[in-house]
Design a protein around this motif. Structure first.
Motif, PDB file in Angstrom:
ATOM      1  N   MET A  80       2.049 -63.386  19.108  1.00 19.28           N
ATOM      2  CA  MET A  80       3.431 -63.817  19.441  1.00 19.28           C
ATOM      3  C   MET A  80       3.991 -62.588  20.352  1.00 19.28           C
ATOM      4  O   MET A  80       4.132 -61.711  19.944  1.00 19.28           O
ATOM      5  CB  MET A  80       4.374 -63.797  18.165  1.00 19.28           C
ATOM      6  CG  MET A  80       5.727 -64.697  18.161  1.00 19.28           C
ATOM      7  SD  MET A  80       6.511 -64.895  16.920  1.00 19.28           S
ATOM      8  CE  MET A  80       5.886 -66.496  16.188  1.00 19.28           C
ATOM      9  N   ASN A  81       4.520 -63.058  21.666  1.00 24.19           N
ATOM     10  CA  ASN A  81       4.982 -62.129  22.489  1.00 24.19           C
ATOM     11  C   ASN A  81       6.609 -61.968  22.249  1.00 24.19           C
ATOM     12  O   ASN A  81       7.194 -62.616  21.493  1.00 24.19           O
ATOM     13  CB  ASN A  81       4.686 -62.355  24.189  1.00 24.19           C
ATOM     14  CG  ASN A  81       5.151 -63.694  24.398  1.00 24.19           C
ATOM     15  OD1 ASN A  81       6.531 -64.229  24.127  1.00 24.19           O
ATOM     16  ND2 ASN A  81       4.580 -64.336  25.252  1.00 24.19           N
ATOM     17  N   GLU A  82       7.060 -61.070  22.911  1.00 22.68           N
ATOM     18  CA  GLU A  82       8.620 -60.697  22.625  1.00 22.68           C
ATOM     19  C   GLU A  82       9.379 -61.856  23.193  1.00 22.68           C
ATOM     20  O   GLU A  82      10.420 -62.311  22.188  1.00 22.68           O
ATOM     21  CB  GLU A  82       9.172 -59.526  23.931  1.00 22.68           C
ATOM     22  CG  GLU A  82      10.326 -59.066  23.426  1.00 22.68           C
ATOM     23  CD  GLU A  82      10.797 -57.690  24.260  1.00 22.68           C
ATOM     24  OE1 GLU A  82      11.972 -57.871  25.138  1.00 22.68           O
ATOM     25  OE2 GLU A  82      10.342 -56.923  24.205  1.00 22.68           O
ATOM     26  N   ASP A  83       9.198 -62.705  24.107  1.00 24.44           N
ATOM     27  CA  ASP A  83       9.934 -63.851  24.286  1.00 24.44           C
ATOM     28  C   ASP A  83       9.877 -65.033  23.406  1.00 24.44           C
ATOM     29  O   ASP A  83      10.880 -65.591  22.874  1.00 24.44           O
ATOM     30  CB  ASP A  83       9.559 -64.410  25.802  1.00 24.44           C
ATOM     31  CG  ASP A  83       9.861 -63.637  27.086  1.00 24.44           C
ATOM     32  OD1 ASP A  83      10.765 -62.767  26.868  1.00 24.44           O
ATOM     33  OD2 ASP A  83       9.046 -63.977  27.978  1.00 24.44           O
ATOM     34  N   GLU A  84       8.624 -65.115  22.637  1.00 27.52           N
ATOM     35  CA  GLU A  84       8.479 -65.934  21.644  1.00 27.52           C
ATOM     36  C   GLU A  84       9.149 -65.682  20.405  1.00 27.52           C
ATOM     37  O   GLU A  84       9.855 -66.445  19.635  1.00 27.52           O
ATOM     38  CB  GLU A  84       7.104 -66.175  21.286  1.00 27.52           C
ATOM     39  CG  GLU A  84       6.315 -66.983  22.537  1.00 27.52           C
ATOM     40  CD  GLU A  84       4.830 -66.899  22.501  1.00 27.52           C
ATOM     41  OE1 GLU A  84       4.204 -67.790  22.830  1.00 27.52           O
ATOM     42  OE2 GLU A  84       4.242 -65.850  21.745  1.00 27.52           O
ATOM     43  N   VAL A  85       9.375 -64.289  20.089  1.00 29.04           N
ATOM     44  CA  VAL A  85      10.232 -63.719  18.960  1.00 29.04           C
ATOM     45  C   VAL A  85      11.687 -63.944  19.170  1.00 29.04           C
ATOM     46  O   VAL A  85      12.101 -64.598  18.298  1.00 29.04           O
ATOM     47  CB  VAL A  85       9.761 -62.404  18.598  1.00 29.04           C
ATOM     48  CG1 VAL A  85      10.721 -61.732  17.365  1.00 29.04           C
ATOM     49  CG2 VAL A  85       8.270 -62.201  18.401  1.00 29.04           C
ATOM     50  N   LEU A  86      11.945 -63.497  20.378  1.00 30.82           N
ATOM     51  CA  LEU A  86      13.497 -63.837  20.499  1.00 30.82           C
ATOM     52  C   LEU A  86      13.796 -65.302  20.469  1.00 30.82           C
ATOM     53  O   LEU A  86      14.905 -65.751  20.137  1.00 30.82           O
ATOM     54  CB  LEU A  86      13.931 -63.167  21.849  1.00 30.82           C
ATOM     55  CG  LEU A  86      13.963 -61.686  21.861  1.00 30.82           C
ATOM     56  CD1 LEU A  86      14.163 -61.073  23.282  1.00 30.82           C
ATOM     57  CD2 LEU A  86      14.763 -61.093  21.009  1.00 30.82           C
ATOM     58  N   SER A  87      12.925 -66.223  21.153  1.00 30.69           N
ATOM     59  CA  SER A  87      13.126 -67.606  20.960  1.00 30.69           C
ATOM     60  C   SER A  87      13.267 -68.143  19.405  1.00 30.69           C
ATOM     61  O   SER A  87      14.347 -69.010  19.303  1.00 30.69           O
ATOM     62  CB  SER A  87      11.987 -68.213  21.568  1.00 30.69           C
ATOM     63  OG  SER A  87      11.990 -69.678  21.318  1.00 30.69           O
ATOM     64  N   GLU A  88      12.758 -67.408  18.577  1.00 33.87           N
ATOM     65  CA  GLU A  88      12.658 -67.815  17.144  1.00 33.87           C
ATOM     66  C   GLU A  88      14.272 -67.246  16.788  1.00 33.87           C
ATOM     67  O   GLU A  88      14.803 -68.021  16.016  1.00 33.87           O
ATOM     68  CB  GLU A  88      11.610 -66.926  16.467  1.00 33.87           C
ATOM     69  CG  GLU A  88      10.233 -67.552  16.614  1.00 33.87           C
ATOM     70  CD  GLU A  88       9.850 -68.789  15.667  1.00 33.87           C
ATOM     71  OE1 GLU A  88      10.594 -69.248  15.233  1.00 33.87           O
ATOM     72  OE2 GLU A  88       8.779 -69.293  15.917  1.00 33.87           O
ATOM     73  N   PHE A  89      14.502 -66.191  17.219  1.00 29.99           N
ATOM     74  CA  PHE A  89      16.001 -65.599  16.879  1.00 29.99           C
ATOM     75  C   PHE A  89      17.119 -66.520  17.376  1.00 29.99           C
ATOM     76  O   PHE A  89      17.936 -66.806  16.684  1.00 29.99           O
ATOM     77  CB  PHE A  89      16.154 -64.285  17.180  1.00 29.99           C
ATOM     78  CG  PHE A  89      15.417 -63.187  16.057  1.00 29.99           C
ATOM     79  CD1 PHE A  89      16.594 -62.710  15.395  1.00 29.99           C
ATOM     80  CD2 PHE A  89      14.399 -62.902  16.091  1.00 29.99           C
ATOM     81  CE1 PHE A  89      15.958 -61.750  14.435  1.00 29.99           C
ATOM     82  CE2 PHE A  89      13.845 -61.866  15.355  1.00 29.99           C
ATOM     83  CZ  PHE A  89      14.712 -61.173  14.455  1.00 29.99           C
ATOM     84  N   ARG A  90      16.775 -67.010  18.530  1.00 25.91           N
ATOM     85  CA  ARG A  90      17.783 -67.976  19.184  1.00 25.91           C
ATOM     86  C   ARG A  90      17.966 -69.528  18.640  1.00 25.91           C
ATOM     87  O   ARG A  90      19.060 -69.886  18.384  1.00 25.91           O
ATOM     88  CB  ARG A  90      17.536 -67.946  20.642  1.00 25.91           C
ATOM     89  CG  ARG A  90      17.996 -66.753  21.501  1.00 25.91           C
ATOM     90  CD  ARG A  90      17.699 -67.003  23.126  1.00 25.91           C
ATOM     91  NE  ARG A  90      17.866 -66.100  23.648  1.00 25.91           N
ATOM     92  CZ  ARG A  90      16.802 -64.912  24.094  1.00 25.91           C
ATOM     93  NH1 ARG A  90      15.581 -65.437  24.014  1.00 25.91           N
ATOM     94  NH2 ARG A  90      17.069 -63.849  24.970  1.00 25.91           N
ATOM     95  N   ALA A  91      16.754 -69.781  18.334  1.00 25.21           N
ATOM     96  CA  ALA A  91      16.634 -71.218  17.599  1.00 25.21           C
ATOM     97  C   ALA A  91      17.286 -71.123  16.398  1.00 25.21           C
ATOM     98  O   ALA A  91      17.972 -72.064  15.850  1.00 25.21           O
ATOM     99  CB  ALA A  91      15.202 -71.651  17.432  1.00 25.21           C
ATOM    100  N   ALA A  92      17.250 -69.960  15.468  1.00 26.13           N
ATOM    101  CA  ALA A  92      18.008 -69.627  14.309  1.00 26.13           C
ATOM    102  C   ALA A  92      19.648 -69.525  14.369  1.00 26.13           C
ATOM    103  O   ALA A  92      20.085 -69.276  13.281  1.00 26.13           O
ATOM    104  CB  ALA A  92      17.056 -69.002  13.393  1.00 26.13           C
ATOM    105  N   GLY A  93      19.988 -69.192  15.838  1.00 22.81           N
ATOM    106  CA  GLY A  93      21.514 -68.757  15.719  1.00 22.81           C
ATOM    107  C   GLY A  93      21.503 -67.403  15.441  1.00 22.81           C
ATOM    108  O   GLY A  93      22.770 -67.068  14.705  1.00 22.81           O
ATOM    109  N   ALA A  94      20.455 -66.529  15.421  1.00 24.46           N
ATOM    110  CA  ALA A  94      20.318 -65.211  14.752  1.00 24.46           C
ATOM    111  C   ALA A  94      20.627 -64.140  15.702  1.00 24.46           C
ATOM    112  O   ALA A  94      20.661 -62.897  15.397  1.00 24.46           O
ATOM    113  CB  ALA A  94      19.129 -65.076  14.070  1.00 24.46           C
ATOM    114  N   LEU A  95      20.759 -64.221  17.140  1.00 24.30           N
ATOM    115  CA  LEU A  95      20.979 -63.474  18.245  1.00 24.30           C
ATOM    116  C   LEU A  95      22.358 -63.511  18.463  1.00 24.30           C
ATOM    117  O   LEU A  95      23.035 -64.502  19.300  1.00 24.30           O
ATOM    118  CB  LEU A  95      20.132 -63.641  19.278  1.00 24.30           C
ATOM    119  CG  LEU A  95      20.266 -62.566  20.406  1.00 24.30           C
ATOM    120  CD1 LEU A  95      20.059 -61.155  20.110  1.00 24.30           C
ATOM    121  CD2 LEU A  95      19.142 -63.045  21.477  1.00 24.30           C
ATOM    122  N   LEU A  96      23.257 -62.642  18.097  1.00 29.32           N
ATOM    123  CA  LEU A  96      24.791 -62.792  18.167  1.00 29.32           C
ATOM    124  C   LEU A  96      25.133 -61.743  19.062  1.00 29.32           C
ATOM    125  O   LEU A  96      24.749 -60.604  19.359  1.00 29.32           O
ATOM    126  CB  LEU A  96      25.255 -62.289  16.855  1.00 29.32           C
ATOM    127  CG  LEU A  96      24.915 -63.026  15.537  1.00 29.32           C
ATOM    128  CD1 LEU A  96      25.499 -62.570  14.314  1.00 29.32           C
ATOM    129  CD2 LEU A  96      25.056 -64.742  15.596  1.00 29.32           C
TER     130      LEU A  96
END
Length: 194
Positions: free
Chosen positions: A1-17
């Motif tokens: 899993m690359n950095e973009d995929e990891v951050l995509s998981e955070f964004r999908a969960a509403g976890a990047l505030l």
């Protein structure tokens, strides 16, 4: 899993505030990763743990007897790392302000432990949890986290691996930029600031 995929998981969960946040370390930031939100979905938590476990060197993975994580933030990812590595996962907690083993958890003398965190900013919690493991007779042979928020600044005496490293700036209370200071800081995590 690359950095973009990891951050995509955070964004999908509403976890990047975004806003003005007071971190557990006592520092301020305009960004906050709410790992509890990204880990609330068991499938997502499992995917992230498998990706993190895959980043660990094979020789380190083969030596791990047990996963230990600090409560509260590290419990879910620690459990999922235990599953990914096929070892037991336990946690330390601070009922009186100092990490300790409770709930019948134990560590055998010399047992090799992987410390698992959700987020590392200053490394203070990791160091305190490592001391608890060592006091119980275990040997921490590696540390890993979903997120390294230190900007690459945190250093440990043992190998450290993070799934993603982010360099969102953080500020001491007397260094908060004027624009950020105009907005009241909120404390979205579960711990009181240092």
């Amino acid at each position: 899993m690359n950095e973009d995929e990891v951050l995509s998981e955070f964004r999908a969960a509403g976890a990047l505030l975004e806003g003005h946040f007071l971190l557990s370390s006592g520092r301020h930031s305009a960004h906050y990763l709410q790992c509890a939100r990204v880990l609330m979905n068991p499938d997502r938590a499992g995917r992230l743990a498998v990706a993190l476990a895959a980043q660990l060197p094979r020789d380190l993975r083969s030596k791990i007897d047990k996963v230990v994580s600090p409560a509260m933030g590290g419990i879910i990812i620690g459990h999922e790392m235990g599953r990914a590595l096929q070892v037991d996962a336990i946690f330390v907690e601070r009922p009186t302000g100092t990490f300790e083993l409770r709930r019948g958890f134990d560590i055998e003398p010399g047992e090799k432990v992987l410390m698992v965190e959700d987020v590392v900013t200053t490394g203070l919690s990791s160091r305190e949890a490592i001391k608890a493991v060592e006091d119980a007779g275990g040997k921490v042979i590696g540390i890993c986290s979903l997120v390294d928020r230190s900007g690459g600044e945190v250093e440990f005496e043992i190998p450290y691996h993070a799934l993603v490293s982010l360099s969102f700036p953080t500020y001491a209370p007397d260094e908060v930029p004027e624009e950020l200071a105009k907005t009241p800081a909120i404390k979205p995590g579960s711990r009181k600031p240092a």
